[in-house]
Design a protein around this motif. Structure first.
Motif, PDB file in Angstrom:
ATOM      1  N   LEU A  36       0.870  -1.173   0.000  1.00 30.03           N
ATOM      2  CA  LEU A  36       0.000   0.000   0.000  1.00 30.03           C
ATOM      3  C   LEU A  36       0.906   1.221   0.000  1.00 30.03           C
ATOM      4  CD1 LEU A  36      -2.798   1.312   0.256  1.00 30.03           C
ATOM      5  CD2 LEU A  36      -2.511   1.172   2.726  1.00 30.03           C
ATOM      6  N   ILE A  37       0.778   2.046  -1.029  1.00 27.04           N
ATOM      7  CA  ILE A  37       1.600   3.247  -1.159  1.00 27.04           C
ATOM      8  C   ILE A  37       0.692   4.444  -0.874  1.00 27.04           C
ATOM      9  CG2 ILE A  37       3.153   4.546  -2.660  1.00 27.04           C
ATOM     10  CD1 ILE A  37       3.989   1.607  -2.237  1.00 27.04           C
ATOM     11  N   VAL A  38       1.091   5.295   0.080  1.00 27.59           N
ATOM     12  CA  VAL A  38       0.294   6.465   0.443  1.00 27.59           C
ATOM     13  C   VAL A  38       1.067   7.715   0.038  1.00 27.59           C
ATOM     14  CG1 VAL A  38      -0.850   7.712   2.304  1.00 27.59           C
ATOM     15  CG2 VAL A  38      -0.731   5.219   2.377  1.00 27.59           C
ATOM     16  N   TYR A  39       0.407   8.557  -0.750  1.00 19.59           N
ATOM     17  CA  TYR A  39       1.001   9.794  -1.247  1.00 19.59           C
ATOM     18  C   TYR A  39       0.444  10.979  -0.466  1.00 19.59           C
ATOM     19  CZ  TYR A  39       2.109   6.728  -5.163  1.00 19.59           C
ATOM     20  OH  TYR A  39       2.562   5.699  -5.921  1.00 19.59           O
ATOM     21  N   PRO A  40       1.196  12.069  -0.402  1.00 22.13           N
ATOM     22  CA  PRO A  40       0.715  13.224   0.364  1.00 22.13           C
ATOM     23  C   PRO A  40      -0.440  13.964  -0.309  1.00 22.13           C
ATOM     24  CG  PRO A  40       2.817  13.729  -0.672  1.00 22.13           C
ATOM     25  CD  PRO A  40       2.543  12.277  -0.915  1.00 22.13           C
ATOM     26  N   ASN A  41      -0.550  13.863  -1.640  1.00 27.11           N
ATOM     27  CA  ASN A  41      -1.610  14.592  -2.346  1.00 27.11           C
ATOM     28  C   ASN A  41      -1.885  13.961  -3.710  1.00 27.11           C
ATOM     29  OD1 ASN A  41       0.470  15.611  -4.088  1.00 27.11           O
ATOM     30  ND2 ASN A  41       0.920  17.147  -2.528  1.00 27.11           N
ATOM     31  N   GLU A  42      -2.944  14.423  -4.350  1.00 27.02           N
ATOM     32  CA  GLU A  42      -3.347  13.861  -5.646  1.00 27.02           C
ATOM     33  C   GLU A  42      -2.319  14.103  -6.751  1.00 27.02           C
ATOM     34  OE1 GLU A  42      -5.632  11.813  -6.883  1.00 27.02           O
ATOM     35  OE2 GLU A  42      -6.491  11.516  -4.909  1.00 27.02           O
ATOM     36  N   PRO A  43      -1.726  15.313  -6.837  1.00 25.02           N
ATOM     37  CA  PRO A  43      -0.737  15.496  -7.913  1.00 25.02           C
ATOM     38  C   PRO A  43       0.444  14.532  -7.816  1.00 25.02           C
ATOM     39  CG  PRO A  43      -1.442  17.641  -7.100  1.00 25.02           C
ATOM     40  CD  PRO A  43      -2.034  16.594  -6.181  1.00 25.02           C
ATOM     41  N   SER A  44       0.956  14.260  -6.614  1.00 21.44           N
ATOM     42  CA  SER A  44       2.078  13.326  -6.509  1.00 21.44           C
ATOM     43  C   SER A  44       1.645  11.901  -6.814  1.00 21.44           C
ATOM     44  CB  SER A  44       2.802  13.405  -5.172  1.00 21.44           C
ATOM     45  OG  SER A  44       1.983  13.658  -4.128  1.00 21.44           O
ATOM     46  N   ARG A  45       0.434  11.540  -6.434  1.00 13.43           N
ATOM     47  CA  ARG A  45      -0.083  10.203  -6.767  1.00 13.43           C
ATOM     48  C   ARG A  45      -0.191  10.047  -8.283  1.00 13.43           C
ATOM     49  NH1 ARG A  45      -5.118   8.197  -8.158  1.00 13.43           N
ATOM     50  NH2 ARG A  45      -5.465   6.013  -7.593  1.00 13.43           N
ATOM     51  N   SER A  46      -0.795  11.036  -8.915  1.00 12.64           N
ATOM     52  CA  SER A  46      -0.980  10.992 -10.361  1.00 12.64           C
ATOM     53  C   SER A  46       0.364  10.941 -11.091  1.00 12.64           C
ATOM     54  CB  SER A  46      -1.782  12.216 -10.797  1.00 12.64           C
ATOM     55  OG  SER A  46      -1.957  12.232 -12.174  1.00 12.64           O
ATOM     56  N   GLN A  47       1.308  11.751 -10.641  1.00 15.87           N
ATOM     57  CA  GLN A  47       2.633  11.776 -11.257  1.00 15.87           C
ATOM     58  C   GLN A  47       3.329  10.419 -11.106  1.00 15.87           C
ATOM     59  OE1 GLN A  47       5.421  14.490  -9.426  1.00 15.87           O
ATOM     60  NE2 GLN A  47       6.282  15.026 -11.423  1.00 15.87           N
ATOM     61  N   ALA A  48       3.221   9.817  -9.939  1.00 14.14           N
ATOM     62  CA  ALA A  48       3.861   8.513  -9.713  1.00 14.14           C
ATOM     63  C   ALA A  48       3.215   7.428 -10.575  1.00 14.14           C
ATOM     64  CB  ALA A  48       3.780   8.136  -8.237  1.00 14.14           C
ATOM     65  N   LEU A  49       1.885   7.438 -10.676  1.00  9.00           N
ATOM     66  CA  LEU A  49       1.211   6.435 -11.510  1.00  9.00           C
ATOM     67  C   LEU A  49       1.567   6.622 -12.981  1.00  9.00           C
ATOM     68  CD1 LEU A  49      -2.295   6.290  -9.784  1.00  9.00           C
ATOM     69  CD2 LEU A  49      -0.489   4.563  -9.716  1.00  9.00           C
ATOM     70  N   ASN A  50       1.693   7.869 -13.429  1.00 12.13           N
ATOM     71  CA  ASN A  50       2.126   8.125 -14.811  1.00 12.13           C
ATOM     72  C   ASN A  50       3.546   7.636 -15.035  1.00 12.13           C
ATOM     73  OD1 ASN A  50      -0.289   9.272 -15.654  1.00 12.13           O
ATOM     74  ND2 ASN A  50       0.340  11.338 -15.099  1.00 12.13           N
ATOM     75  N   PHE A  51       4.406   7.810 -14.033  1.00 13.12           N
ATOM     76  CA  PHE A  51       5.783   7.327 -14.124  1.00 13.12           C
ATOM     77  C   PHE A  51       5.798   5.806 -14.281  1.00 13.12           C
ATOM     78  CE2 PHE A  51       9.484   5.565 -11.861  1.00 13.12           C
ATOM     79  CZ  PHE A  51      10.504   6.060 -12.656  1.00 13.12           C
ATOM     80  N   LEU A  52       5.006   5.106 -13.464  1.00 14.48           N
ATOM     81  CA  LEU A  52       4.954   3.641 -13.552  1.00 14.48           C
ATOM     82  C   LEU A  52       4.387   3.181 -14.889  1.00 14.48           C
ATOM     83  CD1 LEU A  52       3.777   2.793  -9.925  1.00 14.48           C
ATOM     84  CD2 LEU A  52       6.066   2.480 -10.896  1.00 14.48           C
ATOM     85  N   ALA A  53       3.384   3.905 -15.377  1.00 13.79           N
ATOM     86  CA  ALA A  53       2.822   3.572 -16.691  1.00 13.79           C
ATOM     87  C   ALA A  53       3.877   3.781 -17.780  1.00 13.79           C
ATOM     88  CB  ALA A  53       1.583   4.414 -16.961  1.00 13.79           C
ATOM     89  N   GLY A  54       4.710   4.805 -17.620  1.00 12.57           N
ATOM     90  CA  GLY A  54       5.784   5.065 -18.577  1.00 12.57           C
ATOM     91  C   GLY A  54       6.823   3.957 -18.605  1.00 12.57           C
ATOM     92  N   LEU A  55       6.934   3.220 -17.511  1.00 10.73           N
ATOM     93  CA  LEU A  55       7.843   2.069 -17.468  1.00 10.73           C
ATOM     94  C   LEU A  55       7.193   0.821 -18.064  1.00 10.73           C
ATOM     95  CD1 LEU A  55       9.345   2.397 -13.851  1.00 10.73           C
ATOM     96  CD2 LEU A  55      10.426   3.020 -16.026  1.00 10.73           C
ATOM     97  N   GLY A  56       5.939   0.968 -18.509  1.00 10.48           N
ATOM     98  CA  GLY A  56       5.227  -0.171 -19.090  1.00 10.48           C
ATOM     99  C   GLY A  56       4.615  -1.092 -18.053  1.00 10.48           C
ATOM    100  N   LEU A  57       4.463  -0.591 -16.824  1.00  8.42           N
ATOM    101  CA  LEU A  57       3.913  -1.424 -15.751  1.00  8.42           C
ATOM    102  C   LEU A  57       2.426  -1.150 -15.585  1.00  8.42           C
ATOM    103  CD1 LEU A  57       6.713  -0.821 -13.109  1.00  8.42           C
ATOM    104  CD2 LEU A  57       6.444  -2.808 -14.583  1.00  8.42           C
ATOM    105  N   SER A  58       1.673  -2.211 -15.355  1.00  5.90           N
ATOM    106  CA  SER A  58       0.268  -2.022 -14.983  1.00  5.90           C
ATOM    107  C   SER A  58       0.204  -2.186 -13.464  1.00  5.90           C
ATOM    108  CB  SER A  58      -0.627  -3.043 -15.673  1.00  5.90           C
ATOM    109  OG  SER A  58      -0.266  -4.347 -15.299  1.00  5.90           O
TER     110      SER A  58
END
Length: 123
Positions: A36-58
């Motif tokens: 379970l990964i907890v982010y401080p706010n929505e922008p950091s969560r969104s940025q991290a998920l976009n980063f993981l998607a950029g690595l080709g990870l679901s």
């Protein structure tokens, strides 16, 4: 994840790094699927998920939460009454309840009870 492997870690990362190296490696190797990964706010969560998607990870986005989302999930899990959304409707409800309490003299520290005919209006 077994209980003997349970742990909590709080790690501050520089702006250029989305995750600690060990966690990024775990995502790539599919070993972080139950974390379970907890982010401080929505922008950091969104940025991290976009980063993981950029690595080709679901990723399972339900394991990537903000503090607000986590509180909402606890609220649902504990079957607490539905929360009111912050907005004009809530403001009107709170204003009306405060007005009634003030008129009855239930708020002596905020409103001194008087016999004057006051009109309570939202400002």
């Amino acid at each position: 994840m077994s209980e003997e492997n349970s742990a909590i870690t709080i790690e501050v990362q520089p702006l250029s790094a989305h995750f600690p190296g060990w966690l990024q490696e775990a995502f790539v190797e599919r070993k972080a699927d139950e974390l379970l990964i907890v982010y401080p706010n929505e922008p950091s969560r969104s940025q991290a998920l976009n980063f993981l998607a950029g690595l080709g990870l679901s990723v399972d986005t339900t394991h990537h939460l903000t503090l607000g989302r986590l509180v909402d999930l606890f609220h649902l899990d504990l079957k607490l009454p539905r929360k009111l959304q912050d907005g004009p409707a809530l403001f009107n409800v709170v204003h009306e309840m405060t007005k009634q309490a003030a008129e009855k003299g239930d708020l002596p520290l905020l409103f001194a009870p008087t016999k004057q005919n006051r009109v309570w209006r939202p400002n």
